[in-house]
Design an enzyme around this catalytic site. Structure first.
Site, mmCIF file in Angstrom:
data_model
loop_
_atom_site.group_PDB
_atom_site.id
_atom_site.type_symbol
_atom_site.label_atom_id
_atom_site.label_comp_id
_atom_site.label_asym_id
_atom_site.label_seq_id
_atom_site.Cartn_x
_atom_site.Cartn_y
_atom_site.Cartn_z
ATOM 1 N N CYS A 1 27.040 -112.240 66.886
ATOM 2 C CA CYS A 1 26.856 -111.526 65.622
ATOM 3 C C CYS A 1 26.261 -110.146 65.861
ATOM 4 C CB CYS A 1 25.937 -112.318 64.691
ATOM 5 S SG CYS A 1 26.660 -113.840 64.062
ATOM 6 N N ASP B 1 16.588 -116.657 61.292
ATOM 7 C CA ASP B 1 17.864 -117.257 60.907
ATOM 8 C C ASP B 1 17.862 -117.801 59.481
ATOM 9 O OD1 ASP B 1 19.128 -116.636 63.223
ATOM 10 O OD2 ASP B 1 19.089 -118.644 64.087
ATOM 11 N N VAL C 1 20.101 -108.490 77.615
ATOM 12 C CA VAL C 1 19.946 -109.592 78.556
ATOM 13 C C VAL C 1 19.012 -109.218 79.707
ATOM 14 C CG1 VAL C 1 22.221 -110.520 78.003
ATOM 15 C CG2 VAL C 1 21.972 -108.894 79.898
ATOM 16 N N ASN D 1 21.858 -124.381 68.011
ATOM 17 C CA ASN D 1 21.039 -123.606 68.947
ATOM 18 C C ASN D 1 20.326 -124.478 69.969
ATOM 19 O OD1 ASN D 1 21.812 -121.205 67.766
ATOM 20 N ND2 ASN D 1 20.031 -121.081 66.426
ATOM 21 N N VAL E 1 8.725 -112.262 73.648
ATOM 22 C CA VAL E 1 9.169 -113.638 73.433
ATOM 23 C C VAL E 1 10.683 -113.643 73.241
ATOM 24 C CG1 VAL E 1 9.024 -115.647 71.928
ATOM 25 C CG2 VAL E 1 6.963 -114.319 72.442
ATOM 26 N N VAL F 1 13.975 -116.477 73.156
ATOM 27 C CA VAL F 1 14.451 -117.847 73.247
ATOM 28 C C VAL F 1 15.461 -117.990 74.386
ATOM 29 C CG1 VAL F 1 15.736 -119.671 72.059
ATOM 30 C CG2 VAL F 1 14.045 -118.321 70.813
ATOM 31 N N ARG G 1 31.196 -120.594 62.914
ATOM 32 C CA ARG G 1 30.529 -120.571 64.209
ATOM 33 C C ARG G 1 29.277 -121.442 64.216
ATOM 34 N NH1 ARG G 1 28.252 -115.696 65.409
ATOM 35 N NH2 ARG G 1 27.667 -116.726 67.318
ATOM 36 N N ARG H 1 20.165 -107.268 71.417
ATOM 37 C CA ARG H 1 19.669 -108.499 72.047
ATOM 38 C C ARG H 1 19.972 -108.389 73.537
ATOM 39 N NH1 ARG H 1 21.735 -113.469 68.366
ATOM 40 N NH2 ARG H 1 23.737 -112.416 68.524
#
Length: 436
Positions: free
Chosen positions: A124, A320, A131, A23, A171, A173, A412, A129
């Site tokens: 996944c 995670d 954009v 990551n 927030v 990442v 992955r 999530r």
């Protein structure tokens, strides 16, 4: 399709080296698009997501020279973006469909070349999530964006992005990384508020600084980026993977043993260390040849104590590692409650743990686990990257033979996980031709 076959009930003992952080590596690879000179990245984990991201850059016109280290766990890549811009600047669906991080090329492409065409990414299936946080900030910086046939089509009419004072709605990442990279070549000084603080963002900022970027507030929720006209190259070593380190810690906590993790940053995994320490594991930190080492001990037969966990943005408990901790809690005495606050669909591994004999119940975003449970080996199916690691941990504990199917998810994000576990004494092997 490959699968893993595990004979459980064997303690883990020995030492293992933590690979570079996937990551952290992915945004660093994307950042190479910003450089006017070649960028060398070391300690890239040899996993499929990294290879895919390099192929994305090659599709954009970037030259890439890649070498693998002798154990085969890490890569060194030299990326030269001199040829980018002469082509279509299009990141095709065939490459990005399996990987969420591909959206990270959008900010650098708009910042340096003023246009981009990037397929909406995959990854996944752990929940929404979107954009939109990326796109809203880039539009404020002067980009014109539309979604057409599954692609983000964007250009900068003014030719150069402009600085903004921007507060992220939540927030994120990925959004923090994307806009941080874009702001490095924007005109003026950009301030990003409510920015994510994950160590991987700090590593990206360190790399950008090595390339000539001017960034203040690194590792804080407010980043101030003074745009420059151009960035150069660098030689950057990616930080160790805190999630891989946490996965090994969970494996030892669940299966028992005594393992030394080499090349680890304990401060970046303090939340999992504190949790497992409260569960009954013993930790020792010491200096090693390549940074800090961390030793974890759990005597076989020693009871683990059940503890509650709630995921949160860094420095809170990482989402995670939520799945891996669930495997640990199946072996802890008492009732533990795990609350997932980041992704709404990240308990898909729970049903597979139940197949192995775990006693648990899911209620919305909360998992309730009663332990300890006597797990028994069977065939289980991985549903995402971290879930696959969880099933491997459970297989290390379970009596008899456990088969984990669909481990392409595992590949992955973990470089040679089964080989590293073999080095710790685990009876685990990769077998081809697994069932879909």
């Amino acid at each position: 399709m490959d699968r893993l076959v595990i004979q459980g009930g064997i303690p883990l003992r020995g030492r293992v080296t933590v690979s570079g952080a996937k990551n952290a590596a992915l945004p660093c690879i994307a950042a190479a698009l910003l450089g006017s000179k070649p960028v060398t990245l070391r300690h890239l984990p040899a996993v499929s997501d990294i290879r895919t991201m390099i192929r994305v850059l090659q599709a954009l016109g970037c030259e890439a020279a890649v070498e693998k280290d002798e154990p085969g766990y890490e890569l060194t890549a030299t990326l030269d973006a001199a040829g980018v811009g002469s082509g279509s600047l299009r990141a095709p669906y065939d490459l990005v469909k399996t990987m969420r991080a591909s959206i990270l090329v959008l900010g650098p492409l708009l910042a340096r070349y003023g246009k981009a065409s990037v397929s909406l990414p995959g990854g996944c299936a752990i929940g929404a999530r979107p954009v939109n946080l990326h796109l809203e900030a880039l539009e404020r910086m002067g980009a014109v964006i539309q979604i057409d046939k599954g692609y983000v089509e964007a250009h900068v009419p003014a030719g150069r992005l402009k600085a903004i004072d921007h507060t992220f709605e939540k927030v994120s990442v990925g959004a923090t990384e994307n806009i941080l990279m874009a702001a490095c070549l924007a005109q003026g000084t950009t301030t990003l508020r409510n920015a994510a603080q994950e160590p991987e963002i700090g590593d990206l900022a360190a790399m950008l600084t090595e390339m000539g970027a001017r960034i203040e507030g690194i590792d804080s929720p407010t980043l101030v980026i003074h745009g420059v006209d151009a960035l150069g190259g660098c030689d950057h070593g990616v930080i160790p993977d805190r999630i891989e380190a946490g996965t090994f810690l969970c494996a030892v906590a669940a299966a028992c043993g005594d393992v030394l993790l080499e090349r680890v940053v304990p401060g970046q995994i303090r939340s999992i260390i504190d949790l497992l320490e409260r569960c009954g594991c013993v930790f020792t930190e010491r200096e090693g040849q390549d940074g800090l080492n961390l030793r974890i001990q759990r005597e076989c037969g020693q009871k683990l104590r059940a503890k509650d966990v709630a995921t949160a943005p860094y420095p809170g408990f990482p989402t995670d590692l939520q799945a891996q901790v669930m495997a640990v809690m199946t072996q802890a005495s008492g009732i533990s409650v795990i609350r997932e606050t980041i992704f709404e669909n990240r308990f898909q591994h729970a049903m597979e743990l139940e197949r192995l004999g775990a006693n648990l119940r899911i209620d919305g975003g909360t998992a309730i686990i009663a332990g300890p449970s006597a797990l028994t080996g069977c065939t289980v199916m991985a549903t995402d990257l971290r879930a696959s690691a969880t099933l491997v941990i459970a297989g290390l504990v379970a009596e008899g033979e456990t088969t984990v199917d669909r481990i392409y998810h595992l590949d992955r994000g973990y470089a040679g996980l089964e080989r590293k576990l073999q080095g710790l004494g685990a009876r685990i092997e990769r077998v081809g031709g697994g069932k879909v």
